[in-house]
Scaffold this active site. Structure first.
Site, PDB file in Angstrom:
ATOM      1  N   ASN A 172      38.473  36.707  35.079  1.00  0.00           N
ATOM      2  CA  ASN A 172      38.834  37.285  36.366  1.00  0.00           C
ATOM      3  C   ASN A 172      38.853  38.805  36.286  1.00  0.00           C
ATOM      4  O   ASN A 172      39.496  39.363  35.392  1.00  0.00           O
ATOM      5  CB  ASN A 172      40.236  36.799  36.780  1.00  0.00           C
ATOM      6  N   GLU A 173      38.180  39.447  37.217  1.00  0.00           N
ATOM      7  CA  GLU A 173      38.238  40.913  37.387  1.00  0.00           C
ATOM      8  C   GLU A 173      38.268  41.649  36.046  1.00  0.00           C
ATOM      9  O   GLU A 173      39.142  42.499  35.810  1.00  0.00           O
ATOM     10  CB  GLU A 173      39.447  41.306  38.243  1.00  0.00           C
ATOM     11  N   GLU A 292      37.622  35.902  45.960  1.00  0.00           N
ATOM     12  CA  GLU A 292      38.894  36.443  46.482  1.00  0.00           C
ATOM     13  C   GLU A 292      38.553  37.315  47.678  1.00  0.00           C
ATOM     14  O   GLU A 292      37.808  38.287  47.542  1.00  0.00           O
ATOM     15  CB  GLU A 292      39.635  37.281  45.431  1.00  0.00           C
TER      16      GLU A 292
END
Ligand code: AHR
Length: 515
Positions: A172-173, A292
């Site tokens: 994630n990110e 997201e």
């Protein structure tokens, strides 16, 4: 305002919506899990501890796929902590949200909840503090039928059948300095590639999404995607995008214009992915996972808004209260996703309950719909089908959008934003054409006329409008129905055209029966 014209043609389409476009996100963050979907002591909890009142609202909202367990949380998560007898699971410090994670809810409970809700599970693996080895072990634990230590461990935990999780996020990110063990594009590209290889060797049927930039305003945006895909192109099907839009500047027109930057972001990522393909003379097309997206700012910028002292369990953080104006911007984001249905195959509204969410709960109390609940439920329930290319002749306006990065002030010009933002979806099976229309003019009504070539026998089936004279109106526990859709009255079919009068600053859904 002068009449706004829309031209559609049954045969001129952008693409078909993928069922996964209508997804959401559950992170171990604040009260999203604990006090959100899971609250064993709540009067509405079922025998698993799942809140049935929340589940009923989730089903009305109709997300198709849910991403779990993070988010920033996943970059420090040991999946092994969340399986096995609950009483012996460890309590851990969660460095993402400075909270204590009690691990009463983990992967298996998440799968159970998804099955109950009839939602596809999407899992993210930890490529921060862990790596390829832990990732392949989690795939084996979840998806391998039996006969190995990890698959038999799952069976001994009470889940005899494999979970069959198809969609996996490779971290994630990882471009964000706030991420545990964030990485350079090269470091991440390498680790994502190795994890992807090993995870797919365990289960060849899985689909994999690599991390793109955590926002268009990141300094590494563009070069990140390029480098990561240079490494991972042959091993993944998707690259992710994240966007949270804001109205820090208190400039509603610019806030609504920023939707066009989301379109641009998608187009830019597509261009980069296709440039990587071109360098390889490859016909493969990397698809986009917008895993997201939402409005988020009031509870975002300061550490005090994001965390609470003393490592609390499930603190009420990121509990953004959404306004009417946010619902408009949010609806516009849905339109942007629909209008890129050919390349954006996955979308996850971040998040689902309490944490920047369409559903709010009181721990021990009721659950209710925030303003953004409405455009998402329209998008998800009525947005399935073939998205048509819309030619729009609308007056435009220009604005400058403020989108800070950390403490840095960044400004993005948005020239010539059409007042009308619209997506048109043809559902062949239902014999329906649905128009999602956002009037971004804050003061003037918009006379709309849509001509849809190739359709006949048009009759209005349903017409809804979300609008409120007070753009700051919100839904609360005391007033849960303050902002809700009402019938859009001034809509008709005339001479084969759909004609409607859209209120200033309004979200509109017009569903027309067609043959
Ligand atoms: O959704 C809230 C947070 O926003 C997620 O944990 C993270 O991935 C993003 O920065």
């Amino acid at each position: 305002m002068r009449e706004v014209r829309v031209l559609l043609n049954r045969k001129v389409a952008i693409g078909d919506t993928d069922p996964r476009l209508f997804g959401a996100f559950i992170e171990h963050l604040g009260r999203c899990v604990y006090g959100g979907i899971y609250e064993p002591d709540h009067p509405a909890a079922d025998c698993h501890g799942f809140r049935e009142d929340v589940l009923a609202l989730v089903q009305e909202l109709a997300p198709t796929i849910v991403r779990y367990p993070g988010g920033n949380f996943v970059s420090g998560y040991d999946w092994e902590d969340g399986v096995g007898p609950i009483a012996s699971r460890p309590r851990r410090l969660d460095l993402a949200w400075l909270s204590t994670e009690i691990n009463a809810f983990g992967t298996n409970e998440f799968i159970d909840w998804c099955r109950l809700a009839r939602i596809e599970p999407m899992l993210a693996v930890n490529l921060g503090t862990r790596g390829a080895d832990a990732a392949r072990h989690l795939v084996e634990y979840c998806n391998h039928p039996a006969g190995t230590t990890l698959s038999d461990l799952r069976r001994s935990h009470g889940w005899d059948q494999p979970h069959g999780v198809k969609f996996w996020c490779l971290g994630n990110e990882m471009d964000g300095p706030w991420q545990m063990e964030s990485k350079t594009a090269t470091e991440y590209g390498r680790v994502a590639t190795e994890a992807a290889k090993m995870m797919r060797w365990v289960d060849s049927s899985i689909e994999l999404a690599t991390c793109g930039s955590s926002g268009r305003n990141m300094p590494t945006f563009g070069s990140w995607e390029d480098t990561v895909l240079e490494h991972a192109f042959d091993h993944v099907e998707y690259i992710s995008l994240h966007t949270y839009i804001n109205n820090y500047a208190g400039d509603t027109a610019a806030f609504l214009a920023s939707l066009d930057l989301m379109d641009r972001f998608i187009d830019e990522v597509v261009s980069i992915a296709d440039a990587v393909a071109a360098r390889r003379r490859s016909n493969k097309r990397i698809m986009l996972s917008f895993d997201e997206w939402n409005v988020w700012y009031r509870t975002r910028r300061t550490a005090e808004a994001r965390t609470q002292p003393n490592w609390p369990v499930a603190p009420p953080i990121l509990e953004e209260i959404y306004t009417m104006e946010d619902a408009l911007a949010f609806g516009g984001m849905c339109i942007s996703l629909l209008n890129h249905a050919n390349r954006v195959k996955v979308g996850c509204l971040a998040q689902l309950v309490n944490v920047i969410a369409p559903i709010m709960t009181q721990t021990g109390g009721p659950a209710w719909r925030q303003t953004i609940f409405w455009p998402f439920s329209h998008f998800s329930n009525l947005g399935r089908g073939r998205v048509l290319q819309a030619q729009i002749d609308s007056p435009t306006y220009s604005a400058t959008y403020f989108d800070p990065r950390g403490k840095q002030d960044l400004y993005f010009p948005v020239p010539q934003a059409p007042y009308l933002k619209l997506a048109a979806v043809h559902d062949e099976r239902a014999g329906a054409l649905t128009l999602f229309a956002l009037n971004r003019n804050l003061t003037e009504e918009m006379p709309l006329r849509a001509t849809a070539a190739g359709f006949s026998n048009l009759t209005v089936e349903q017409a809804l409008q979300l609008q409120d004279a007070d753009l700051k109106a919100v839904n609360t526990k005391a007033q849960p129905h303050r902002v809700k859709p009402r019938t859009l009255n001034r809509v008709r079919v005339e001479g084969g055209d759909v004609r409607a009068m859209l209120a200033p600053a309004s979200w509109n859904v017009i569903r027309v029966k067609v043959s």
